[in-house]
Design an enzyme around this catalytic site. Structure first.
Site, mmCIF file in Angstrom:
data_model
loop_
_atom_site.group_PDB
_atom_site.id
_atom_site.type_symbol
_atom_site.label_atom_id
_atom_site.label_comp_id
_atom_site.label_asym_id
_atom_site.label_seq_id
_atom_site.Cartn_x
_atom_site.Cartn_y
_atom_site.Cartn_z
ATOM 1 C CB SER A 129 35.782 2.473 55.510
ATOM 2 O OG SER A 129 35.221 3.699 55.147
ATOM 3 C CG LEU A 130 41.555 2.987 54.334
ATOM 4 C CD1 LEU A 130 42.557 2.180 53.460
ATOM 5 C CD2 LEU A 130 41.993 4.308 54.928
ATOM 6 C CG ASP A 168 38.836 -9.060 48.550
ATOM 7 O OD1 ASP A 168 37.949 -8.822 49.375
ATOM 8 O OD2 ASP A 168 38.677 -9.736 47.642
ATOM 9 C CB CYS A 218 16.942 -38.543 30.929
ATOM 10 S SG CYS A 218 16.000 -37.141 31.625
ATOM 11 C CE LYS A 245 37.297 -1.141 45.776
ATOM 12 N NZ LYS A 245 36.488 -2.268 46.770
ATOM 13 C CD GLU A 261 49.693 -1.038 54.696
ATOM 14 O OE1 GLU A 261 49.324 -2.034 55.210
ATOM 15 O OE2 GLU A 261 49.943 -0.096 55.054
ATOM 16 C CG PHE A 275 53.042 -29.785 67.589
ATOM 17 C CD1 PHE A 275 53.623 -28.454 67.840
ATOM 18 C CD2 PHE A 275 51.463 -29.447 67.317
ATOM 19 C CE1 PHE A 275 52.880 -27.191 68.218
ATOM 20 C CE2 PHE A 275 50.905 -28.505 67.681
ATOM 21 C CZ PHE A 275 51.617 -27.269 68.153
ATOM 22 C CG ASP A 276 49.077 -33.801 66.878
ATOM 23 O OD1 ASP A 276 49.296 -32.669 66.660
ATOM 24 O OD2 ASP A 276 49.265 -34.643 65.812
ATOM 25 C CB CYS A 329 17.069 -33.416 30.342
ATOM 26 S SG CYS A 329 18.194 -34.238 31.089
ATOM 27 C CE LYS A 378 40.247 -1.689 49.802
ATOM 28 N NZ LYS A 378 39.695 -2.244 50.614
ATOM 29 C CB CYS A 381 15.816 -32.603 33.960
ATOM 30 S SG CYS A 381 15.325 -33.981 33.514
ATOM 31 C CE1 TYR A 422 43.690 -2.481 58.574
ATOM 32 C CE2 TYR A 422 43.480 -4.275 57.231
ATOM 33 C CZ TYR A 422 42.975 -3.462 57.956
ATOM 34 O OH TYR A 422 41.486 -3.326 58.426
ATOM 35 C CB CYS A 425 17.303 -37.357 35.073
ATOM 36 S SG CYS A 425 18.622 -36.462 34.237
HETATM 37 S S1 IVH Z 1 44.067 0.667 56.710
HETATM 38 C C1 IVH Z 1 42.215 4.242 58.939
HETATM 39 N N1 IVH Z 1 45.396 -1.047 55.608
HETATM 40 O O1 IVH Z 1 40.187 -1.818 53.614
HETATM 41 C C2 IVH Z 1 42.636 3.268 57.958
HETATM 42 N N2 IVH Z 1 42.848 -1.368 55.407
HETATM 43 O O2 IVH Z 1 37.921 0.879 53.382
HETATM 44 C C3 IVH Z 1 42.258 1.840 58.316
HETATM 45 N N3 IVH Z 1 41.990 -2.963 54.310
HETATM 46 O O3 IVH Z 1 37.778 -1.753 56.001
HETATM 47 C C4 IVH Z 1 42.426 1.000 57.259
HETATM 48 N N4 IVH Z 1 43.965 -3.829 53.552
HETATM 49 O O4 IVH Z 1 39.355 -3.618 56.423
HETATM 50 C C5 IVH Z 1 44.345 -0.557 55.803
HETATM 51 N N5 IVH Z 1 46.677 -2.852 54.496
HETATM 52 C C6 IVH Z 1 45.667 -2.266 54.764
HETATM 53 C C7 IVH Z 1 44.090 -2.963 54.502
HETATM 54 C C8 IVH Z 1 43.081 -2.081 54.734
HETATM 55 C C9 IVH Z 1 42.655 -4.177 53.725
HETATM 56 C C10 IVH Z 1 40.591 -2.885 54.536
HETATM 57 C C11 IVH Z 1 40.077 -2.508 55.676
HETATM 58 C C12 IVH Z 1 39.084 -1.375 55.438
HETATM 59 C C13 IVH Z 1 39.103 -1.234 53.990
HETATM 60 C C14 IVH Z 1 39.299 0.152 53.653
#
Ligand code: IVH
Length: 677
Positions: free
Chosen positions: A83-84, A118, A415, A318, A114, A37-38, A412, A116, A430, A225, A436
């Protein structure tokens, strides 16, 4: 090779490498050896270098990185990045479900559940099947263009496969898989860098690295996602009519879509999915902090609409941090390389979030006092989305009324020196810096580390060997080592030193005599003096004698050097042992003076205040440039300021002040003219 031949070979190599990458990262399958590969990649890199016009932005060579971004361009999101709504309560998920059903009033529909992820949200724009832009979420309306870093992530396709719309955006999360995260943190510690607190911060930090080649080393993972299209894209009757279908289609195009997505018909299915992943999440190779539930039929999204912040057709559940109670067995104390004494709780081993937990930090004296720890207490330990277990309290229901309180040590544990506490700090340390053992070894490790004296052939094990043999008691001793003292050390360990090793060590030590004074100062490990502080002190004082003779007042005059640091520097040099150390280092030939890198005297007598972002310089570089031409770079505007040197996005406060005092404003171009460039 002719241009046409090169073009053909580049196409062949690109196809092969893309396929091998895809199989490796998407299907965990190696079709060729690393060596083969390299070799293919090397051949492609060489060809693209020889024929630069044939090097495409979608070439797999781009994954190696190398582009450097001083700052990241801000770009507006075509579709705002919402955001959600999120909740920790199943009851609120039930409310969401019944509200949605009511609003949809008998229309048949399903949900998708699905993971979420992190990590860090990003949006990827594809045009004609090619990745053209990657942007962070930012404030939801405007984000940072991090395309060159994102190109290095193997699970982000640079060119799509199969059928795809001409123009669309894919969103997803960049996560740092646990294994890669821990490997990187071990490496950072070995190199003397601060380890990242958790995989999310590490992912975020990686995406903001200035050199994309560094980002390429981070082994990040992109989990897609979400997919969205501009108005006019045909949707109904295509796989894009459902969220599930969109992710299936994304997979066909070459995205990594985690297989843990389920179509759910009702609240029972949703509950089952949540319960399952609440337990199972610890077996995943990356962190998740919940579950996302979306209405599957995308035409219903418009009907449900969005609130100001988040869509009504989706919600995040969450996970609560998992918590257990376990008996405390003992409190021990660790002395770090800076002398900080950290209490550690040793506990009855307990299973928590997929790992056996035996120990956890009690942070510092204040934290211990707040817990009001008693002997035989049971501790409440938690694990959230992170890997490290956290002590959150004492299980008072288990306290024995006769138990005695446990107090933080006063001396400590290594020491025996009485511990001290700096004003405003939560922990004790210390003060026996030079005697130490953990501190001494820590000092030596810091001194030889890459960003300090860069004596790489001396790792911590070898330093320990030198210490145990009585050869090294402080950093100056390193410069007085002889070849025959080294050879044969540690015969029964992996760190043992043979002839060749001894030569390497001595050469590296010799080379370190060329390391500039500012890094020498940083290497000394004076409390609170980091890389930047060392630079500023050197720029101000120029040499070690001026620095050693400086009063606290003078030290505190240096930009960014506060009173606490000034005191620490003063105390350091007030210690006669340290003065001896410095003279021995100086005698050995270690740099104790800033090199005079004055280029001209064009700015003699002028004082500049620098504000904003520049095209040709970082902030540090432009200040260095001012000094190289004989000028001074000051911190705040006064009537003595000659010019306010203004870049893009200059602070409005500075501008106002300059106008008020009549200080003229200089642009970057005018500055370049002034210094004759
Ligand atoms: S859907 C409009 N799906 O969670 C909807 N978000 O506040 C778009 N996140 O900032 C988001 N996993 O970064 C969606 N399976 C998932 C996710 C996901 C993580 C994050 C996303 C967003 C926050 C929700």
């Amino acid at each position: 090779m002719t241009h046409t031949q090169a073009q053909q070979r580049i196409a062949e190599l690109t196809e092969l490498i893309d396929r091998y990458n895809y199989e490796y990262y998407m299907n965990d399958r190696s079709l060729v050896s690393d060596f083969e590969f390299d070799a293919l990649l090397r051949e492609l890199i060489d060809l693209e270098q020889a024929f630069p016009d044939l090097s495409l932005p979608t070439s797999p060579t781009r994954r190696v990185g190398g582009e450097v971004n001083k700052t990241f361009r801000q770009v507006e999101h075509r579709f705002p990045m919402l955001s959600l709504g999120n909740t920790y309560s199943i009851a609120e998920i039930e409310d969401f479900e019944s509200r949605t059903r009511k609003l949809l009033d008998g229309t048949p529909f399903t949900y998708t559940c699905e993971l979420k992820y992190d990590g860090v949200a990003i949006g990827l724009t594809y045009r004609h099947g090619e990745l053209v832009q990657a942007v962070t979420r930012g404030n939801g309306m405007v984000g940072d263009d991090i395309t060159s870093n994102v190109r290095t992530i193997p699970t982000v396709p640079l060119r799509l496969k199969g059928d795809y719309p001409d123009d669309f955006e894919v969103r997803g999360e960049v996560v740092y898989p646990f294994e890669a995260f821990e490997a990187m943190n071990r490496l950072r510690e070995a190199e003397g860098d601060e380890p990242f607190a958790n995989p999310r911060n590490a992912a975020s930090g990686s995406l903001k690295l200035q050199n994309s080649a560094e980002c390429a080393k981070r082994r990040l993972l992109f989990c897609a996602y979400f997919m969205m299209f501009p108005d006019g894209t045909p949707i109904m009757g295509t796989p894009f009519a459902t969220h599930f279908g969109r992710l299936e289609a994304a997979k066909e195009m070459g995205f990594k879509v985690q297989p843990y997505i389920k179509e759910c018909k009702d609240i029972n299915d949703i509950r089952f999915f949540i319960d399952f992943w609440d337990k199972e999440r610890w077996n995943l190779p990356f962190g998740i902090d919940g579950v996302v539930i979306k209405v599957n039929q995308t035409d219903l999204w418009d009907r449900l609409g969005t609130t100001a912040k988040s869509p009504r057709w989706a919600i995040a559940y969450k996970f609560k941090a998992e918590q257990v109670s376990t008996p405390l067995l003992s409190v021990t104390y660790q002395v770090g390389r800076t002398g900080i004494v950290t209490p550690v709780a040793n506990m009855q081993p307990v299973w928590l979030g997929g790992t056996m937990v035996r120990r956890a930090t009690l942070n510092n004296a204040d934290f211990m006092a707040k817990l009001d720890l008693h002997e035989d207490d049971s501790l409440l330990v938690e694990k959230g989305g992170e890997i490290i277990p956290k002590i959150v309290g004492v299980d008072l229901s288990q306290r024995n009324p006769q138990a005695q309180p446990i107090n933080y040590v006063s001396a400590c544990p290594v020491c025996g020196t009485p511990l001290v506490r700096s004003e405003g700090e939560a922990g004790f340390y210390c003060p026996n810096q030079d005697g130490c053992l953990p501190q001494l070894l820590g000092h030596l490790e810091h001194f030889v580390s890459r960003k300090a004296m860069n004596i790489e052939s001396l790792g911590c094990e070898r330093l320990r060997l030198l210490y145990d043999a009585g050869l090294v008691r402080n950093v100056a001793d390193l410069y007085y080592l002889h070849r025959n003292q080294l050879i044969g050390l540690g015969t029964d360990t992996t760190a043992s030193i043979q002839e060749k090793g001894a030569e390497n060590i001595l050469r590296a030590i010799e080379d370190s005599k060329q390391v500039p004074f500012e890094r020498v100062l940083f290497a000394l490990g004076i409390r609170y003096v980091g890389e930047v502080g060392a630079k500023k002190l050197v720029r101000y004082f120029g040499n070690i004698d001026a620095l050693m003779d400086a009063t606290v007042m003078e030290l505190a005059m240096v930009e960014d050097v506060g009173e606490v640091t000034a005191m620490a520097v003063y105390d350091y040099f007030a210690n006669p042992d340290h003065r001896t150390l410095i003279s021995r280092l100086r005698e050995a030939g270690v740099q104790m003076q800033a090199v005079d890198n004055r280029v001209s005297n064009r700015l003699e007598g002028m004082t500049f205040v620098v504000s904003g972002v520049f095209d040709h310089f970082s902030r540090e570089e432009i200040k260095a440039s001012i000094e190289q031409h004989g000028g001074k770079a000051g911190g705040s505007i006064s009537s003595k300021t000659t010019y306010l040197l203004a870049g893009a996005k200059m602070g409005p406060e500075k501008l106002r002040k300059a106008q008020q005092l009549g200080v003229p404003i200089l642009t970057e171009a005018e500055y370049l003219q002034l210094i004759g460039q």
